[in-house]
Design a protein around this motif. Sequence first.
Motif, mmCIF file in Angstrom:
data_model
loop_
_atom_site.group_PDB
_atom_site.id
_atom_site.type_symbol
_atom_site.label_atom_id
_atom_site.label_comp_id
_atom_site.label_asym_id
_atom_site.label_seq_id
_atom_site.Cartn_x
_atom_site.Cartn_y
_atom_site.Cartn_z
ATOM 1 N N THR A 27 -4.234 7.719 -3.932
ATOM 2 C CA THR A 27 -4.281 8.351 -2.611
ATOM 3 C C THR A 27 -5.629 9.021 -2.390
ATOM 4 O O THR A 27 -6.247 8.888 -1.330
ATOM 5 C CB THR A 27 -3.131 9.370 -2.467
ATOM 6 O OG1 THR A 27 -1.899 8.678 -2.685
ATOM 7 C CG2 THR A 27 -3.116 10.009 -1.095
ATOM 8 N N GLU A 28 -6.100 9.737 -3.415
ATOM 9 C CA GLU A 28 -7.410 10.406 -3.293
ATOM 10 C C GLU A 28 -8.505 9.369 -3.074
ATOM 11 O O GLU A 28 -9.410 9.559 -2.269
ATOM 12 C CB GLU A 28 -7.699 11.255 -4.536
ATOM 13 C CG GLU A 28 -6.840 12.512 -4.633
ATOM 14 C CD GLU A 28 -6.820 13.319 -3.322
ATOM 15 O OE1 GLU A 28 -7.897 13.720 -2.854
ATOM 16 O OE2 GLU A 28 -5.714 13.519 -2.762
ATOM 17 N N LYS A 29 -8.413 8.267 -3.822
ATOM 18 C CA LYS A 29 -9.436 7.229 -3.683
ATOM 19 C C LYS A 29 -9.383 6.615 -2.289
ATOM 20 O O LYS A 29 -10.418 6.362 -1.669
ATOM 21 C CB LYS A 29 -9.237 6.158 -4.757
ATOM 22 C CG LYS A 29 -10.202 4.981 -4.627
ATOM 23 C CD LYS A 29 -10.150 4.056 -5.822
ATOM 24 C CE LYS A 29 -10.767 2.705 -5.492
ATOM 25 N NZ LYS A 29 -10.760 1.783 -6.623
ATOM 26 N N ALA A 30 -8.172 6.410 -1.789
ATOM 27 C CA ALA A 30 -8.033 5.829 -0.452
ATOM 28 C C ALA A 30 -8.678 6.738 0.589
ATOM 29 O O ALA A 30 -9.336 6.266 1.522
ATOM 30 C CB ALA A 30 -6.561 5.597 -0.125
ATOM 31 N N ILE A 67 0.858 -1.190 0.000
ATOM 32 C CA ILE A 67 0.000 0.000 0.000
ATOM 33 C C ILE A 67 0.895 1.241 0.000
ATOM 34 O O ILE A 67 0.742 2.138 -0.826
ATOM 35 C CB ILE A 67 -0.939 0.011 1.233
ATOM 36 C CG1 ILE A 67 -1.905 -1.178 1.170
ATOM 37 C CG2 ILE A 67 -1.725 1.326 1.287
ATOM 38 C CD1 ILE A 67 -2.681 -1.422 2.447
ATOM 39 N N GLY A 68 1.866 1.234 0.911
ATOM 40 C CA GLY A 68 2.714 2.408 1.108
ATOM 41 C C GLY A 68 3.492 2.815 -0.127
ATOM 42 O O GLY A 68 3.854 3.994 -0.275
ATOM 43 N N GLY A 69 3.750 1.870 -1.026
ATOM 44 C CA GLY A 69 4.503 2.194 -2.237
ATOM 45 C C GLY A 69 3.691 2.972 -3.246
ATOM 46 O O GLY A 69 4.238 3.530 -4.200
ATOM 47 N N VAL A 70 2.365 2.975 -3.069
ATOM 48 C CA VAL A 70 1.497 3.655 -4.034
ATOM 49 C C VAL A 70 0.723 4.784 -3.353
ATOM 50 O O VAL A 70 0.748 5.925 -3.793
ATOM 51 C CB VAL A 70 0.514 2.646 -4.689
ATOM 52 C CG1 VAL A 70 -0.439 3.358 -5.639
ATOM 53 C CG2 VAL A 70 1.280 1.545 -5.424
ATOM 54 N N VAL A 71 0.038 4.418 -2.275
ATOM 55 C CA VAL A 71 -0.814 5.388 -1.591
ATOM 56 C C VAL A 71 0.026 6.157 -0.571
ATOM 57 O O VAL A 71 0.819 5.568 0.166
ATOM 58 C CB VAL A 71 -1.974 4.655 -0.877
ATOM 59 C CG1 VAL A 71 -2.744 5.585 0.046
ATOM 60 C CG2 VAL A 71 -2.910 4.031 -1.907
ATOM 61 N N ASP A 72 -0.163 7.443 -0.512
ATOM 62 C CA ASP A 72 0.496 8.257 0.505
ATOM 63 C C ASP A 72 -0.291 8.060 1.809
ATOM 64 O O ASP A 72 -1.269 8.772 2.086
ATOM 65 C CB ASP A 72 0.494 9.732 0.064
ATOM 66 C CG ASP A 72 1.205 10.626 1.080
ATOM 67 O OD1 ASP A 72 1.421 10.168 2.224
ATOM 68 O OD2 ASP A 72 1.528 11.766 0.721
#
Lengths: 696, 140
Positions: free
Chosen positions: A129-132, A31-36
């Motif tokens: 990130t926005e979607k998360a 997750i961390g590699g893509v989502v901030d």
Amino acid sequence: MNEVSDTVNKDASPDEDKRVGVFVCECGVNIGGVVDTHAVADYAAALPGVLVTSVNKFTCSDSGQADIQQKIKEHNLNRVVVAACSPKTHEPTFRACIEEMGLNQYFLEFVNIRDHCSWIHMWEKEKATEKAKDLVRMGIERAKLLEPLQASEVPVIDKALVVGAGVAGMQAALDLADMGFKVYLVEKEPSIGGRMARFDKVFPTNDCSICILGPKMVEVARNKNIEIMSYSEVQEVDGYVGNFKVKIEHKPRYLDVGKCTGCAKCSEVCPVEVPYDFNEGFGTRKAIYVPFPQAVPLRAVLDNDNCINCKACAKACESNAIEYEQESAYSEVEVGVIIGAVGFKTYDPAPRADYGYGKYDNIITAMEFERLLNAAGPTGGHIVRPSDCKEPIRVGFVNCVGSRDKETNIYCSGVCCMYTIKNAQLLKEKRPETDHTVMYIDIRTPFRAYEESYNRARNLGVKFLRGRPVEVKEDPETGNIRVRVEDTLAGEMRNLEFDLLVLGTGVVPNEGINRLQQLLKLSKATDGFLMEAHPKLRPVDTTIDGVYLAGVASGPKDIPYAVSQGSACAGRATILLKNKKAITEGITAVVNPDVCVGCEVCIPMCPFQAIKMDEQAGKANVMKALCKGCGTCVAACPTGALEQDHFKNNQVIAQVKNVFRFEEVASPDYPSGAGTHVSPAGGYVDESSEDMGEQT
Amino acid sequence: MSEWEPNILAFACNWCSYAGADLAGVSRFQYPATVKILRVMCSSRVEPSFILKALKDGADGVLVAGCHIGDCHYIDGNRNAEARINNTKKALEKLGFGGRLRLEWISASEGLRFSEVIKDFTEEIRNLGENPVKEVKENE
């Protein structure tokens, strides 16, 4: 326990503030590699009701869970949102984690920002990130409305049903029986044993198949805890984990099994001969017959479709066992667990005439080869070719027939390389003058002694040619088979001639798989086999509690693998059988009697007949033990009297409202918090601010 | 204003389609970040009012995904869902939301199909354009 219920009651109070903690998982780089993740946590911290947020490398780790527990304590949290992977795998972990802290386990909201976000938007980091953030906001709003529920405990009947008495099913039955549980072993064929009973020798050690299987079959028959129901099929399954009601059809054998001794005098006098299915259609059997010499139970069966009603068998039978008027009998058993070991069939190359099978006499399948090779087979163990019954010298083997082929099945059947190696070895040993060529794509020999077996075949002189035949033709004069094949290693075309060509047909799902799927509502994978609950961590469980799968029912397997799965199923099932209780989901439908008008719209909607009218009150009544919590009645209820716990209208709507940033301003009643270690800010934010405002 | 991207809400049943979306993830089948998945136990739980609410709130499209017919975890919940969604579609046509609601059967093993459905639906919505409700909202 008092402590737990105290907390539950307190949380149930509608006036209690909702205190939410949000735990964002990085899952390493998954997750961390893509989502901030820190941006997501900061965002969440600013939402109403959120007291604390936290980012963990692995929230599911000990330290991650300890962090949740510590923050529950520190901030007196009463709702926990975990934004991580899939609830399908990790919800139980976090439910247990918060329950340890005295929170009701249904106060957990699980947000999937890995499988449904970072993994599928790998190259769109900002959008991910926005979607998360959106997903987490949906989760928070839902979490605030979650209500405490109690998972209920149901008693488990300490008996088991095993469907399919091949080697996997027998193993499961034996293990359970040896642990002291009653087992009903249902087999659709007249004898137990399954496919393994038909094999000649089994790789890689080339033991005689029936010699090792036969004693196991006898052991099953002798075991007092196992009730064999041969020539029987499951008709209906009702109920739920721990309490399945199973209706079984016992097909008529047209004889009294109590009287029949299996002497086969009836067969001797029977004038009807039909192709012998046990020998893959080679040779014949009579219309009344004993399935095979080692059959268990050793009883005859009359094949009514081919019987000419001459009654010769009745005259020959010394124990007067024949009963022409017999009809299907039915019995009902109650069991706590069900193990599906329904087996497979081999790919049939006839409909497509693969490589000329069915068109040319001297092309046979590996299963047919197996029966010819067997001393109890139609030729007494001599490999002969069908056109002239001559013993072939040049034998070709084609691998991957019905496997690894876009036109048929793309999966690898896993067993064909090894059985082809074994078959070539056996014939070579029997008749050293024979000449063997195996045409293959890849040779796959992954387990103990498999590669050694391959080497042994090569040392015996079996030739391996890497290539798939492109043309197969019959020489009409000799009946020989001419094969044009590209030797992909040498890079040249070869024209070969064989006296006999054997097709290494793959493993495909049988009708039993479809039947079991429909009876138990199991999932099926794209390859047509049944699906396990998790491919790696729960390989013999299914999504239905109390139902397990062993053997090829869940995909191609060799014998040791199938046997291990049989034992694994028995072990998994024993957890329920021994504890005598199962925990069922607390998610069911509930009726609000004040709103119900007794219109009965819901009653026919329920697939489980879980809703009955309370005639006196004129209201619908949901029977919790029968309700499986699908919510179809809830959606049908015209007055809104029915609700689905954990998926109540307001809970779903809270998510719907928050999918997009158009939601109305949330109630400012929630306490604001400032205790986050990732975000200095936090607390309530007016949603009319630009961050949450409508898109303009 | 940044370039408009479709916003899709997907109701996915717990047993088949949600697991199918999980498999799409595990298999890294990339699809546009236009969809947000809302888990329900069965596609038959999805009430027309949920769909209307989503569209009213500005969703450009709503997807309801369940098990294939015959595979429903709850025997025939998906048949109920089918009837409801078809009726809702008719109503939506009349309200000017035609083409914004879609029903799909996606099994737990159809990760690839899940990603393809999302790609396809996203394109369909892109062609339809923005949800007209948004314009009304903006003018309010």
